[in-house]
Design an enzyme around this catalytic site. Sequence first.
Site, mmCIF file in Angstrom:
data_model
loop_
_atom_site.group_PDB
_atom_site.id
_atom_site.type_symbol
_atom_site.label_atom_id
_atom_site.label_comp_id
_atom_site.label_asym_id
_atom_site.label_seq_id
_atom_site.Cartn_x
_atom_site.Cartn_y
_atom_site.Cartn_z
ATOM 1 N N SER A 222 0.033 -7.113 -9.640
ATOM 2 C CA SER A 222 1.097 -8.093 -9.701
ATOM 3 C C SER A 222 2.356 -7.318 -9.623
ATOM 4 O O SER A 222 2.620 -6.446 -10.540
ATOM 5 C CB SER A 222 0.928 -9.162 -10.428
ATOM 6 O OG SER A 222 2.109 -9.812 -10.405
ATOM 7 N N GLU B 253 2.170 -18.792 -12.032
ATOM 8 C CA GLU B 253 3.257 -18.469 -10.881
ATOM 9 C C GLU B 253 3.545 -19.516 -10.238
ATOM 10 O O GLU B 253 4.773 -20.129 -10.213
ATOM 11 C CB GLU B 253 2.897 -17.290 -10.074
ATOM 12 C CG GLU B 253 3.972 -16.646 -9.384
ATOM 13 C CD GLU B 253 3.460 -15.573 -8.393
ATOM 14 O OE1 GLU B 253 3.786 -15.718 -7.103
ATOM 15 O OE2 GLU B 253 2.987 -14.605 -8.801
ATOM 16 N N GLY C 12 0.900 -1.259 -0.004
ATOM 17 C CA GLY C 12 0.087 0.044 0.007
ATOM 18 C C GLY C 12 0.849 1.179 -0.036
ATOM 19 O O GLY C 12 0.472 2.134 -0.839
ATOM 20 N N ARG D 134 -18.062 -47.426 -14.344
ATOM 21 C CA ARG D 134 -19.102 -46.702 -13.665
ATOM 22 C C ARG D 134 -20.519 -47.336 -13.766
ATOM 23 O O ARG D 134 -21.305 -47.287 -13.037
ATOM 24 C CB ARG D 134 -18.942 -45.185 -13.945
ATOM 25 C CG ARG D 134 -17.760 -44.633 -13.676
ATOM 26 C CD ARG D 134 -17.775 -42.968 -14.086
ATOM 27 N NE ARG D 134 -18.886 -42.222 -13.031
ATOM 28 C CZ ARG D 134 -19.912 -41.639 -13.650
ATOM 29 N NH1 ARG D 134 -20.071 -41.783 -15.158
ATOM 30 N NH2 ARG D 134 -20.828 -41.120 -13.071
ATOM 31 N N HIS E 191 -3.331 -15.669 -12.986
ATOM 32 C CA HIS E 191 -1.739 -15.392 -12.789
ATOM 33 C C HIS E 191 -1.111 -15.803 -11.813
ATOM 34 O O HIS E 191 -0.022 -16.658 -11.909
ATOM 35 C CB HIS E 191 -1.736 -13.817 -12.738
ATOM 36 C CG HIS E 191 -0.237 -13.354 -12.465
ATOM 37 N ND1 HIS E 191 0.190 -13.268 -11.088
ATOM 38 C CD2 HIS E 191 0.444 -12.559 -13.228
ATOM 39 C CE1 HIS E 191 1.257 -12.790 -11.182
ATOM 40 N NE2 HIS E 191 1.609 -12.290 -12.350
ATOM 41 N N ASN E 192 -1.471 -16.106 -10.765
ATOM 42 C CA ASN E 192 -0.833 -16.632 -9.692
ATOM 43 C C ASN E 192 -0.925 -18.080 -9.849
ATOM 44 O O ASN E 192 0.358 -18.750 -9.287
ATOM 45 C CB ASN E 192 -1.352 -16.206 -8.054
ATOM 46 C CG ASN E 192 -1.405 -14.980 -7.748
ATOM 47 O OD1 ASN E 192 -0.747 -14.021 -8.463
ATOM 48 N ND2 ASN E 192 -1.453 -14.566 -6.511
ATOM 49 N N HIS F 270 -24.453 -46.129 -13.817
ATOM 50 C CA HIS F 270 -24.368 -44.585 -14.185
ATOM 51 C C HIS F 270 -24.470 -44.232 -15.824
ATOM 52 O O HIS F 270 -24.641 -43.262 -16.288
ATOM 53 C CB HIS F 270 -22.792 -44.031 -14.028
ATOM 54 C CG HIS F 270 -22.653 -43.901 -12.331
ATOM 55 N ND1 HIS F 270 -23.522 -42.982 -11.749
ATOM 56 C CD2 HIS F 270 -22.118 -44.535 -11.494
ATOM 57 C CE1 HIS F 270 -23.060 -43.152 -10.337
ATOM 58 N NE2 HIS F 270 -22.229 -44.152 -10.188
ATOM 59 N N LYS G 228 -6.091 -12.319 -11.966
ATOM 60 C CA LYS G 228 -5.082 -12.284 -10.906
ATOM 61 C C LYS G 228 -4.796 -13.506 -10.123
ATOM 62 O O LYS G 228 -3.805 -13.782 -10.044
ATOM 63 C CB LYS G 228 -5.278 -11.373 -9.795
ATOM 64 C CG LYS G 228 -4.120 -11.194 -8.955
ATOM 65 C CD LYS G 228 -2.831 -11.122 -9.336
ATOM 66 C CE LYS G 228 -1.603 -10.640 -8.497
ATOM 67 N NZ LYS G 228 -1.776 -11.031 -7.160
#
Length: 476
Positions: free
Chosen positions: A135, A196, A21, A452, A192-193, A458, A189
Amino acid sequence: MAGKDKVQLSDIGMIGLGVMGRNFALNIAEHGFAVAGHDTDPARVKALQELKSDRLKIDASADIKSFISMLKKPRSVIMLVPAGSPVDSVINELTGLLEPDDLIIDAGNSFFKDTDIRARRLAEKGTRFMGVGISGGEEGARNGPSIMPGGPRESYERIRSIFEAAAAKAAGEPCVAWLGPGSAGHFVKMVHNGIEYGFMQLLSETYDLMKRCLGLDDDRLQDIYGEWNKGELNSFLVEITAEIFRRVDEKTGKRLIDVILDVARQKGTGMWTSQSGMELQVPLPTIDMAVDLRNLSGYERQREIASRLNYRLIRQFKGDREVFVRQLERAIYTALLITYSQGMSLLSVASEKYGYSLDLETVAKIWRGGCIIRAALLQDILAAFSAKPQLPSLLLDHGFALKISENQENLRYIVCQATEAGIPIPAFMASLGYLDAFRSSWLPANLIQAQRDYFGAHTYERVDSIGTFHTEWLGK
């Protein structure tokens, strides 16, 4: 009052004067905007106030009401506080003080679903709200981050000039753009992380291979990562990896990397990316594995015991180490292409599901500078989405497919060598497995359908008829 100096109100407010900040506030102020800061810690408030000058139009207050009074109307307030309850606490404090049409900007790493809830709640009170991903860490906040805004377009236009001035620049363009409505910014974001996480895990695995399998020392590792950063692997993370191996620990005189504990837990954004991939049925195995390995690293005591119970000597590589390093460079390049592809595929599906209408070319553009995953290969990603905006996967782009075809044997070789040596490289393995599955025109999922249907009725689909079918498997 006659003769009294007119108080200059601030263009924007900043709540939370911690590292991010404070630095982002200074960044904005250095671009000619007046900034007011608020923090409950008087020491942080005082530290910011002391930087006020004719050049830097800065003010600050530990009192929230006083802080609000410093802002121009309609007010715009950025929050850079920890995700979760601290965000709600600040919002609750602000809503009693703000007026209709004032704007709150959450620039922290909030979960995108929380952002949608907050936006709806504030809209009922007439308060505007934006979720904005930022970022670049401490350095980026101070000198130019990548900024990922989401929310109402008209709200972005209000603070656009501030964000464009403060953002990093790539090819002369600011690394910021309105991405879409609602939680689009925080979703981008988050992804993005996630990328990363994958990038960092892959780099850590190259380190392990070169340290324990090749027996290279820190000086050589520094040189290798430095050389890699001069080529197609040019990126922020490769650059800082080279720098890390240079640093000497002041306490011991050893390289700092060698006295850091091998534990790296995850704080949420990587996990959220994996969860979103599961919810949207988008496979992200490299990112998932990176999250898992951070979790596994936290079991250091159990790993220590298992290393004795399941002992196996690490086998040293006996061939040409320089050739191996060159092949490793091509292998991680290929794995990174695959990792970015997984992240962009998630953005593509989420864009349709959540109504973001994301422009993935724009996403690639604003990731070219300031952010943690900035890398030379983003230029190729940008070009791919420029040519085909609706491309569902980068692996379907001719240029990307060619790059991967040219380098995939290096990836296979490295995975084989690591397996033989006993070096864990699960992110490389996950990348190769994803590639092989994605490029396979047939997968053995028909057996899973049959299983299954056998145990749970199923049903299954057939290759020669449309519809769903069930077999009484125990009937004959």
